[in-house]
Write a protein that holds these residues in place. Structure first.
Motif, short mmCIF file in Angstrom:
data_model
loop_
_atom_site.label_atom_id
_atom_site.label_comp_id
_atom_site.label_asym_id
_atom_site.label_seq_id
_atom_site.Cartn_x
_atom_site.Cartn_y
_atom_site.Cartn_z
N MET A 180 0.83 -1.20 0.00
CA MET A 180 0.00 0.00 0.00
C MET A 180 0.86 1.25 0.00
O MET A 180 0.56 2.24 -0.70
N ALA A 181 1.94 1.24 0.78
CA ALA A 181 2.81 2.41 0.86
C ALA A 181 3.43 2.75 -0.48
O ALA A 181 3.64 3.93 -0.81
N GLU A 182 3.73 1.74 -1.30
CA GLU A 182 4.35 1.98 -2.61
C GLU A 182 3.43 2.77 -3.54
O GLU A 182 3.90 3.38 -4.49
N GLN A 183 2.14 2.75 -3.29
CA GLN A 183 1.20 3.44 -4.17
C GLN A 183 0.74 4.79 -3.64
O GLN A 183 -0.14 5.42 -4.23
N LEU A 184 1.32 5.22 -2.54
CA LEU A 184 0.97 6.54 -1.99
C LEU A 184 1.66 7.64 -2.79
O LEU A 184 2.72 7.43 -3.38
N PRO A 185 1.10 8.85 -2.80
CA PRO A 185 1.72 9.95 -3.56
C PRO A 185 3.10 10.31 -3.05
O PRO A 185 3.93 10.81 -3.81
N ARG A 186 3.35 10.07 -1.77
CA ARG A 186 4.71 10.24 -1.21
C ARG A 186 4.90 9.22 -0.10
O ARG A 186 3.94 8.81 0.55
N PRO A 187 6.12 8.78 0.09
CA PRO A 187 6.37 7.70 1.06
C PRO A 187 6.08 8.15 2.49
O PRO A 187 6.19 9.36 2.81
N PRO A 188 5.69 7.22 3.37
CA PRO A 188 5.51 7.58 4.78
C PRO A 188 6.78 8.17 5.38
O PRO A 188 7.89 7.78 5.02
N VAL A 189 6.58 9.11 6.29
CA VAL A 189 7.70 9.73 7.00
C VAL A 189 7.91 8.95 8.28
O VAL A 189 7.08 9.00 9.20
N THR A 190 9.00 8.19 8.37
CA THR A 190 9.28 7.42 9.57
C THR A 190 10.13 8.24 10.54
O THR A 190 10.76 9.23 10.16
N GLY A 191 10.12 7.82 11.80
CA GLY A 191 10.84 8.57 12.83
C GLY A 191 10.19 9.90 13.15
O GLY A 191 10.84 10.81 13.68
N ALA A 192 8.88 10.03 12.85
CA ALA A 192 8.15 11.28 13.07
C ALA A 192 7.22 11.08 14.27
O ALA A 192 6.19 10.42 14.16
N LEU A 193 7.60 11.61 15.41
CA LEU A 193 6.85 11.43 16.65
C LEU A 193 5.82 12.55 16.80
O LEU A 193 6.16 13.70 17.06
N VAL A 194 4.56 12.22 16.63
CA VAL A 194 3.49 13.22 16.75
C VAL A 194 3.22 13.50 18.22
O VAL A 194 3.04 12.57 19.02
N THR A 195 3.19 14.77 18.58
CA THR A 195 2.97 15.18 19.97
C THR A 195 1.62 15.85 20.19
O THR A 195 1.16 15.93 21.33
N ALA A 196 0.99 16.35 19.12
CA ALA A 196 -0.30 17.01 19.30
C ALA A 196 -1.07 17.01 17.99
O ALA A 196 -0.50 17.18 16.91
N VAL A 197 -2.40 16.80 18.12
CA VAL A 197 -3.33 16.93 17.00
C VAL A 197 -4.46 17.82 17.50
O VAL A 197 -5.13 17.49 18.49
N GLU A 198 -4.69 18.96 16.82
CA GLU A 198 -5.64 19.93 17.36
C GLU A 198 -6.46 20.56 16.25
O GLU A 198 -5.92 21.02 15.23
N GLN A 199 -7.79 20.56 16.45
CA GLN A 199 -8.70 21.23 15.52
C GLN A 199 -8.57 22.73 15.70
O GLN A 199 -8.67 23.25 16.82
N LYS A 200 -8.33 23.45 14.60
CA LYS A 200 -8.24 24.91 14.64
C LYS A 200 -9.08 25.47 13.50
O LYS A 200 -8.65 25.47 12.35
N GLY A 201 -10.29 25.87 13.84
CA GLY A 201 -11.22 26.33 12.82
C GLY A 201 -11.63 25.18 11.93
O GLY A 201 -12.05 24.13 12.41
N GLN A 202 -11.51 25.35 10.63
CA GLN A 202 -11.87 24.30 9.67
C GLN A 202 -10.71 23.37 9.36
O GLN A 202 -10.86 22.43 8.59
N ARG A 203 -9.54 23.64 9.93
CA ARG A 203 -8.34 22.84 9.65
C ARG A 203 -7.86 22.16 10.92
O ARG A 203 -8.30 22.48 12.03
N VAL A 204 -6.95 21.21 10.74
CA VAL A 204 -6.36 20.50 11.88
C VAL A 204 -4.85 20.66 11.81
O VAL A 204 -4.24 20.50 10.75
N THR A 205 -4.26 20.99 12.95
CA THR A 205 -2.80 21.15 13.03
C THR A 205 -2.18 19.95 13.72
O THR A 205 -2.61 19.56 14.81
N VAL A 206 -1.18 19.39 13.10
CA VAL A 206 -0.43 18.26 13.65
C VAL A 206 0.98 18.75 14.00
O VAL A 206 1.67 19.30 13.14
N THR A 207 1.36 18.57 15.24
CA THR A 207 2.71 18.92 15.69
C THR A 207 3.49 17.64 15.90
O THR A 207 3.01 16.70 16.54
#
Length: 463
Positions: free
Chosen positions: A214-241
């Protein structure tokens, strides 16, 4: 990489990658904290021999299931799970899965206990068959409202002791404090799931092949080693830190799929409501400790014939014969065996403070106690621990499932802990009492189906 995209998927396990794959016509970014994708099923090598750690990816071969259709679309081949399931009893015998009557004899039930064992085994099998059918709302409601011991009812002490042992050791379930639903949905073949066991298929190349395809068919490869610390709704968009390569970064998206174990989800998603938190708390997470052994056996050996061996009084709950030379692929002409030993829940908890070398020695010695011929054949081993291992439902789960899978704004929830889905209506999974086609087996099912659901949710929002 731009700091803005259409969809961010947090977690590159099977659930997250399924969602990303189904949304691959969009601008999708996948963030994974680990060094490789796959979640609890990853590629590894032992002594130059290819194998996998984590889930084997065994699944129900129904050709109309979402899992079968996905694998077919990806061009992934499958093979029947080779070998016979065994139960290694506390008196040192290895018993093959057979008829209930033969099992009663092999397990040594007394004449007084035998009738209760046969009735209970048949009742388990019948209930599991009913759970595998669509529209089982009423049955599930009953099973989540009583404890395992209440559901089993008055039986001979030998039968009660048997079910208490396999529930605790194999599934991390207590008959006294956990629901009958928890007991039955994790039931090993030797408790009544025998009809299901013989039909499993395995992925050629091992379960990690699915995520990689599945990953081979994505528009860009997954970013590994990326530790997400926050996911927050801000208006109509969502910010990922997240933190990547020693730097703090942010990414804004129209939609975010959080496909992580629910304790991690609860930590990183900001401003969850008390009702959402309560819904997540209605799922328990059991730890897993796994030791994989590479055995250079060179020819026919006693363990060739089993697919899985459940144990009652050993350090590991179940041993899986990965049949690497048949499923993952051979290396040259030399024959090797790969044995995957797993401790779950109560079996894993006492190992928490042990070193990797200590755990490897304990597991290996227990395997050798079952198969003395393995004593001088161990060439390599690997050890993995998952604090957030297998999800298990708790009381009240049926009342919370709708809230559990509902998105919060443009934040969507996936992962095998919320993997209830109706194949004909992916967006209606477990909402308002509609449980859809809930299967009794784990494997690929909950991860794939949670990914299906969130992809349908996002498309339903006209992205």
């Amino acid at each position: 990489m731009s700091d803005s995209c259409e969809v961010v998927v947090v977690g590159a396990g099977l659930s997250g990658l399924t969602a990303a794959y189904l949304l691959r016509d969009r601008d999708v970014v996948v963030l994974e904290a680990d060094s490789q994708i796959g979640g609890r099923s990853q590629r590894t090598e032992l002594g130059g021999w290819p194998t996998t750690t984590g889930g084997e990816g065994w699944y129900d071969p129904n050709p109309e299931s979402p899992e079968s259709r996905l694998l077919s679309e990806l061009g992934i081949k499958t093979v029947p799970v080779p070998g016979t399931p065994l139960l290694h009893t506390s008196d040192g015998c290895s018993v093959e899965l057979s008829t209930a009557e033969q099992l009663a004899d092999d397990l040594g039930f007394s004449p007084e206990a035998r009738p209760d064992f046969l009735r209970t085994f048949a009742r388990v099998a019948e209930t599991l068959d009913a759970l595998s059918c669509p529209q089982t709302d009423e049955l599930i409601g009953k099973l989540v409202s009583v404890t395992g011991i209440e559901w089993i009812g008055p039986v001979h002490d030998e039968v009660l002791a048997y079910y208490r042992r396999i529930a605790a050791v194999e599934m991390g379930v207590s008959l006294e404090s956990d629901s009958a639903f928890s007991l039955l949905t994790g039931m090993p073949a030797f408790g009544g799931a025998s009809e299901v066991w013989g039909d499993f298929l395995a992925v050629e190349g091992g379960a990690p092949v699915i995520g990689l395809a599945m990953a081979e068919q994505l528009p860009r490869p997954p970013v590994t080693g990326a530790l997400v610390t926050a996911v927050e709704q801000k208006g109509q968009r969502v910010t990922v830190t997240y933190r990547h390569n020693g730097q703090d970064k942010t990414l804004d998206a129209d939609h975010v799929v959080v496909a992580t174990p629910h304790p991690i989800t609860a930590q990183i998603v900001r401003r969850l409501s008390p009702t959402k938190a309560a819904a997540m708390d209605s799922v328990r997470v059991l730890p897993i400790v796994e030791v994989v052994l590479l055995l250079a056996d060179g020819g026919p050996v006693p363990w060739d014939g089993f697919s899985a061996i459940w144990t009652i009084d050993k350090s590991f709950s179940v041993g899986l014969n990965s049949k690497t030379h048949q499923i993952v692929g051979a290396v040259g002409e030399q024959k090797h065996s790969v044995i995957k030993m797993i401790a779950v829940g109560p079996s894993a908890a006492p190992l928490a403070d042990r070193t990797d070398d200590c755990i490897a020695e304990i597991f290996t010695n227990d395997f050798i106690s079952i198969y003395p011929e393995a004593r001088d054949k161990v060439r390599e081993h690997s050890i993995r621990r998952w604090t957030h291992g297998i999800p298990a439902v708790a009381f009240g789960f049926d009342q919370h499932v709708g809230e559990m899978v509902n998105p919060v704004g443009n934040i969507h929830f996936a992962g095998d802990w919320c993997g209830f889905v109706d194949a004909a209506n992916p967006a209606g999974a477990g909402v308002n009492g509609d449980w859809g086609g809930y299967g009794i087996c784990g494997g690929l099912h909950p991860g794939v189906r949670a990914g299906l659901r969130v992809a349908a949710e996002i498309r339903g929002n006209n992205l």
